[in-house]
Scaffold this motif. Structure first.
Motif: not given
Length: 404
Positions: A261, A263-265, A286, A289, A388
């Motif tokens: 998703d 959050s893996y950036h 992952r 940022d 973000n």
């Protein structure tokens, strides 16, 4: 249609040989999944199946039973268990097709490993379950030895893994007499170059994203793409369109097919250096940022396009492999390279032209969207886009120079 069964040895609680930071099960899975991907991507008339596409445990009987039930034309089982490269067939077989498969496969893999001074241990026979219990010709390959420091060091090198994969792919193709797929012709109006100045404004990009019902997080990332791309010589519009395609506009429905998703950036589906299955979340990188994730994406594109100064040492791109340099200088050329489909690049080109055709009043130099201020000791020192939770603005680091 020829059916090929590829068995990635070991898996799950059975790690196989372990040593020097390398696990046999991981190498076997990487070679097996990439071999299947390239065979189906690059050749007509072949269908491939895997005993396992993730890190799961299977008994030997489960493996051969699955292959037999599938009616595969032949099986290849991939391992790492020798100080060099060697291949095996069942000691009791006298089948000419099995001997031919072993000969072609062995020679193709070894031809690519010789430049790395890897020892050829020869073509052998042995009473191995994977070769004995199959109803079709079967060969087991042993690709270096993880417990030998010299071999393990080589197995950590992307170009050695590439040689092993390529040898398996070409060996199968030669044995079956497969014909390469026809590469699509570039569109009549010319191919789209990956390197170059922005071919659209950031305002156009945002309007295109909104037309796709993209979440605000993806819309806001356009600012960061236009900022970072300029330093790398990549057309940000090309990269932004690709990010939308690869992530479903940053996983608009929550998660990707691989189970990752926002959050893996990870804006383009980049995998970790060791690679892994397309539907394996742990195989995907992952990033800490969005700045790192987008920088990695742009560096990967710049490498494919053959940008000056690439490959580079200082990059968050986990798959910055030198052999990729200059292999896809246009968007259309990414087809059957970045993704399995040969029409992949053309589809991206179609979306790029839609983006470029949008009328937007927002100039690239003055990005729209949320902005915020940076204050030091209560005094505002800069404004910039809010992405973000971060504010992006130029910071003065010395006389006559700025750094983002």
């Amino acid at each position: 249609m020829k059916k090929v069964w590829i068995d990635a040895g070991h898996g799950g609680r059975d790690s196989g040989a372990v040593g020097n930071g390398v696990k046999e099960k991981d190498i076997a899975l990487r070679v097996a999944t990439e071999t299947v991907k390239r065979l189906e991507r690059d050749y007509d008339g072949v269908k491939c199946d895997l005993s396992r596409s993730t890190d799961i445990y299977l008994t030997l009987s489960e493996r051969t039973n699955k292959a037999n039930a599938a009616g595969a034309d032949f099986l290849i089982s991939i391992h790492c268990n020798a100080g060099g490269f060697e291949s095996y067939t069942y000691s009791g077989t006298k089948d000419a097709a099995t001997a031919s498969l072993q000969n072609v496969l062995h020679n193709e893999v070894m031809a690519r490993l010789k430049p790395f001074e890897i020892r050829d241990r020869g073509q052998k026979k042995k009473d191995l379950h994977m070769c004995r219990e199959t109803k079709m010709p079967a060969v087991l390959t042993e690709n270096l030895f993880v417990d030998v420091p010299g071999d393990a060091t080589k197995l950590k090198r992307p170009e050695v893994i590439e040689a092993i994969i390529s040898g398996h792919v070409v060996g199968v193709a030669k044995f079956l007499g497969l014909k390469p797929k026809q590469q699509p012709k570039p569109p009549a109006n010319g191919a789209v170059k990956i390197l170059g100045p922005a071919s659209a404004t950031v305002g156009q990009a945002k309007e295109w994203a909104r037309a796709k019902n993209a979440p605000q997080e993806f819309v806001a990332l356009a600012d960061l793409y236009w900022q970072v791309a300029a330093e790398r010589g990549v057309d940000p519009a090309v990269a932004y369109v690709q990010a939308g395609h690869e992530t479903g506009y940053i996983y608009r429905d929550g998660r990707s097919a691989a189970g990752i998703d926002a959050s893996y950036h990870n804006p383009c589906g980049l995998k970790i250096t060791a690679g892994g299955g397309d539907y394996q979340a742990s195989a995907h990188k992952r990033f800490k940022d969005w700045t790192n994730g987008i920088t990695a994406h742009l560096d990967h594109l710049a490498l494919y396009a053959g940008a000056v100064g690439y490959p580079k040492a200082d990059t968050p791109d986990p798959r910055h492999f030198p052999y990729l340099k200059g292999t896809a200088k246009t968007l259309e050329a990414l087809g059957a390279k970045w993704a399995p489909s040969s029409s992949y690049g053309q589809r991206l080109g179609d979306e790029l032209r839609k983006l470029q055709g949008i009328k937007a009043d927002t100039p690239a130099s003055k990005p729209s969207g949320e902005t915020a201020s940076i204050e030091v000791n209560g005094e505002k020192v800069a404004d910039g886009p809010l992405i973000n939770g971060y504010v992006f603005a130029p910071v003065r680091v010395g006389r006559g120079s700025t750094r983002r």
